[in-house]
Write an enzyme that holds these catalytic residues in place. Structure first.
Site, PDB file in Angstrom:
ATOM      1  N   LEU A  65       0.832  -1.200   0.000  1.00 51.25           N
ATOM      2  CA  LEU A  65       0.000   0.000   0.000  1.00 51.25           C
ATOM      3  C   LEU A  65       0.871   1.257   0.000  1.00 51.25           C
ATOM      4  O   LEU A  65       2.070   1.185   0.279  1.00 51.25           O
ATOM      5  CB  LEU A  65      -0.916  -0.039   1.234  1.00 51.25           C
ATOM      6  CG  LEU A  65      -1.909  -1.224   1.222  1.00 51.25           C
ATOM      7  CD1 LEU A  65      -2.461  -1.492   2.610  1.00 51.25           C
ATOM      8  CD2 LEU A  65      -3.027  -0.978   0.210  1.00 51.25           C
ATOM      9  N   PRO A  66       0.259   2.421  -0.303  1.00 55.98           N
ATOM     10  CA  PRO A  66       1.086   3.630  -0.473  1.00 55.98           C
ATOM     11  C   PRO A  66       1.850   4.070   0.780  1.00 55.98           C
ATOM     12  O   PRO A  66       3.051   4.346   0.698  1.00 55.98           O
ATOM     13  CB  PRO A  66       0.066   4.700  -0.893  1.00 55.98           C
ATOM     14  CG  PRO A  66      -1.063   3.931  -1.509  1.00 55.98           C
ATOM     15  CD  PRO A  66      -1.133   2.647  -0.735  1.00 55.98           C
ATOM     16  N   LYS A 169      15.117   0.043   5.499  1.00 59.89           N
ATOM     17  CA  LYS A 169      14.703   0.605   4.206  1.00 59.89           C
ATOM     18  C   LYS A 169      14.936   2.123   4.160  1.00 59.89           C
ATOM     19  O   LYS A 169      15.501   2.650   3.191  1.00 59.89           O
ATOM     20  CB  LYS A 169      13.213   0.280   3.993  1.00 59.89           C
ATOM     21  CG  LYS A 169      12.537   1.006   2.864  1.00 59.89           C
ATOM     22  CD  LYS A 169      12.945   0.493   1.508  1.00 59.89           C
ATOM     23  CE  LYS A 169      12.276   1.320   0.414  1.00 59.89           C
ATOM     24  NZ  LYS A 169      12.768   0.981  -0.913  1.00 59.89           N
ATOM     25  N   LYS A 244       9.413  10.914  -0.425  1.00 56.35           N
ATOM     26  CA  LYS A 244       8.633  10.294   0.661  1.00 56.35           C
ATOM     27  C   LYS A 244       9.569   9.565   1.637  1.00 56.35           C
ATOM     28  O   LYS A 244       9.461   9.713   2.852  1.00 56.35           O
ATOM     29  CB  LYS A 244       7.634   9.306   0.049  1.00 56.35           C
ATOM     30  CG  LYS A 244       6.896   8.455   1.062  1.00 56.35           C
ATOM     31  CD  LYS A 244       6.171   7.282   0.402  1.00 56.35           C
ATOM     32  CE  LYS A 244       5.999   6.145   1.388  1.00 56.35           C
ATOM     33  NZ  LYS A 244       5.522   4.915   0.800  1.00 56.35           N
TER      34      LYS A 244
END
Ligand code: NAD
Length: 296
Positions: A65-66, A169, A244
């Protein structure tokens, strides 16, 4: 054969779900987008009408998901209420560490096994089943998580406990953002100094400036044929996505009290490039902004 529910069939999830179907698993797929569902059907998945329907008899649930709010909502309001307690829950989205830990705690309290398992590699690796996974989960669950992930993966690491996958990450992508800007600055300076950037590439690739941004993803067209710089910076890893991840790194650094001045600079420069219209272009196109031609 494993019964897998796959939620989130976008640029990344579409290819990942297809690889699970290709590996012979029964994939019940759900996305808010009808077009994404149709694509998943064509790739051998069974479209579901809702998250609840997709997870109803799942042995494993995978989400792609985003961002954090989507993951909190889908697990908190849908998956935990509808999936069997025996289902292994794996979230592959890139989200903030706090959301990953909060969802893990909620899932654990409800009796589920949960892993955060963000990926590195982009859409080409998602389609090819060649992603790198960074997993945060209980040590006892890692073998089962790795087995489910395997058809989508080139390599799978257990980073540590819940949230450690997301930490790995965002730290990796902060390093990547910084190294790409450094690479672009060096190329732009070489050009200004009258040195052929392609010749600079050959020299630095064999010298101490060598790094992945230069030798595997060169922002100057030519030296690395597979790099997005050779296709007008189309495809690849969008600037908006990099931004992001840099924002997630800065939020995490502020909460943890870590000094990340270069990460902050990288966030500022990518925010500027996005405002100049570069958000949809590959993140290596920031070279063109540094050369004074952001649309170049
Ligand atoms: P995307 O926007 O293409 O896909 C997200 C999908 O989730 C969309 O199809 C959307 O309809 C669906 N969705 C949103 N809310 C939903 C809900 N409530 N229920 C069901 N479906 C829902 O994004 P993407 O590029 O596939 O990225 C997904 C994640 O992977 C992000 O967290 C991103 O940061 C990460 N990621 C992306 C890349 C990349 O190169 N694109 C690389 C590594 C990691």
């Amino acid at each position: 054969m494993t019964r897998i529910a796959f939620i989130g069939l976008g640029n990344m999830g579409g290819g990942m779900a297809a690889n699970q179907a290709k590996a012979g698993h029964a994939v019940a797929a759900f996305d808010l987008s009808a077009a994404a569902l149709e694509k998943a059907r064509a790739a051998g998945c069974t479209p579901a009408a809702s998250v609840a329907e997709a997870v109803a008899d799942a042995e494993a649930v995978i989400t792609m998901l985003p961002a954090g709010p989507h993951v909190r909502q889908v697990y908190g309001e849908q998956v935990l209420a509808a999936a069997p307690r025996s289902a292994l829950l794996i979230d592959c989205s890139t989200i903030d560490v706090d959301s990953a830990r909060a969802v893990a705690a909620q899932a654990k309290a409800a009796g589920f096994r949960f892993a955060d398992a963000p990926v590195s590699g982009g859409t080409a690796a998602a389609d090819a089943g060649a992603l790198a996974f960074m997993v945060g989960c209980d040590e006892a669950d890692f073998g089962a998580v790795e087995a489910v992930i395997q058809p989508m993966a080139r390599v799978v690491f257990r980073a540590g406990d819940h949230g450690a996958g997301q930490a790995a990450k965002i730290c990796n992508n902060m390093l990547l953002g910084i190294s790409m800007i450094g690479t672009c600055e060096a190329i732009a300076l070489a050009e200004k100094l009258g040195l052929d950037p392609a010749r600079f590439f050959e020299i630095s690739a064999q010298s101490s400036g060598q790094c992945w941004s230069l030798t595997s993803y060169c922002p100057w067209p030519g030296p690395v044929p597979a790099a997005p710089s050779n296709r007008g910076y189309e495809g690849g890893f969008a600037t908006a996505m990099m931004l992001k991840d840099l924002k997630l790194a800065q939020e995490a650094a502020a909460k943890a009290g870590a000094a990340t001045p270069m990460g902050a600079q990288a966030e500022g420069l990518y925010a500027l490039f996005e405002r100049m219209g570069g958000g949809g272009r590959d993140f290596s196109a920031i070279l063109q902004m540094l050369r004074g031609n952001p649309q170049g």
